[in-house]
Design a protein around this motif. Structure first.
Motif, PDB file in Angstrom:
ATOM      1  N   SER A 138      -2.931   6.228   6.096  1.00  0.00           N
ATOM      2  CA  SER A 138      -3.643   6.390   4.839  1.00  0.00           C
ATOM      3  C   SER A 138      -2.762   7.111   3.842  1.00  0.00           C
ATOM      4  CB  SER A 138      -4.927   7.190   5.069  1.00  0.00           C
ATOM      5  OG  SER A 138      -5.607   7.380   3.855  1.00  0.00           O
ATOM      6  N   CYS A 139      -3.093   6.947   2.586  1.00  0.00           N
ATOM      7  CA  CYS A 139      -2.387   7.644   1.514  1.00  0.00           C
ATOM      8  C   CYS A 139      -3.106   8.971   1.261  1.00  0.00           C
ATOM      9  CB  CYS A 139      -2.389   6.800   0.241  1.00  0.00           C
ATOM     10  SG  CYS A 139      -1.482   7.564  -1.119  1.00  0.00           S
ATOM     11  N   TRP A 152       2.203   8.648   2.558  1.00  0.00           N
ATOM     12  CA  TRP A 152       1.682   7.697   3.537  1.00  0.00           C
ATOM     13  C   TRP A 152       1.829   8.342   4.907  1.00  0.00           C
ATOM     14  CZ3 TRP A 152      -1.183   3.640   2.706  1.00  0.00           C
ATOM     15  CH2 TRP A 152      -1.379   2.701   3.710  1.00  0.00           C
ATOM     16  N   CYS A 202       1.051   4.082  -2.892  1.00  0.00           N
ATOM     17  CA  CYS A 202       0.809   5.477  -2.531  1.00  0.00           C
ATOM     18  C   CYS A 202       1.915   6.368  -3.077  1.00  0.00           C
ATOM     19  CB  CYS A 202       0.705   5.609  -1.013  1.00  0.00           C
ATOM     20  SG  CYS A 202       0.486   7.300  -0.432  1.00  0.00           S
ATOM     21  N   GLU A 246       0.829  -1.208   0.000  1.00  0.00           N
ATOM     22  CA  GLU A 246       0.000   0.000   0.000  1.00  0.00           C
ATOM     23  C   GLU A 246       0.864   1.258   0.000  1.00  0.00           C
ATOM     24  OE1 GLU A 246      -0.421  -2.373   2.436  1.00  0.00           O
ATOM     25  OE2 GLU A 246      -2.258  -3.328   1.775  1.00  0.00           O
TER      26      GLU A 246
END
Length: 169
Positions: A115-116, A105, A98, A94
């Motif tokens: 979260s991105c 990130w 990103c 992930e």
């Protein structure tokens, strides 16, 4: 009555001796300690003197390094020991995706999850519906959101122009 008597005694104690506060003596200040010596950063460094035997005003040969001429190059510093290398952190799939999409990130929202977060290219542009923006169209300002995703509760305009409240945590 007792309260009045206590108050009168306290006030009398405050005004005892003419009502003036006692002057502090010239002793060291209990808060800051002794007097502070002030030296200028622009002043030349004092010359160390050998009190034991070299004579008054004569530099101490043992302290010659402290009075060395600053114009002369100093001896090279000793080589540093190599610092331990910190192993590189392995990025998750992930995080890699990103970074590849231009996001960052990071910790997002109150829950502290990762979260991105991406900066929108059309941030601040005027909009009337979501399709006018790369991200969301903010209803209050009728402008495109600066980042995506928008955490918290935000009023946005949908593709049909209807205003809705979107909450992301």
């Amino acid at each position: 009555m007792r309260l009045f008597l206590v108050l009168a005694l306290v006030l009398a104690g405050c005004t005892w001796g003419g009502g003036k506060l006692a002057k502090p003596d010239d002793a060291a200040n209990p808060i800051t300690g002794d007097a502070i010596a002030v030296t200028s950063l622009d002043a030349p460094a004092p010359v160390p003197v050998d009190v034991a035997g070299a004579g008054a005003g004569q530099p101490d040969p043992a302290l010659a390094d402290a009075t060395a001429d600053p114009a002369k190059p100093a001896a090279p510093p000793a080589p540093e020991t190599p610092a331990e290398e910190v192993p590189a952190r392995v990025l998750s799939a992930e995080e890699l995706a990103c970074a590849k999409s231009g996001g960052q990130w990071s910790v997002a929202a109150k829950a502290g999850g990762m979260s991105c977060v991406r900066v929108m290219k059309d941030a601040g542009k005027s909009c009337r519906k979501q399709s006018d923006c790369e991200g969301s169209c903010l209803a209050r300002s009728n402008s495109c959101a600066p980042i995506a995703p928008l955490f918290g509760c935000n009023e946005i305009l949908q593709d049909n122009g209807a205003m809705v409240t979107l909450c992301i945590d």
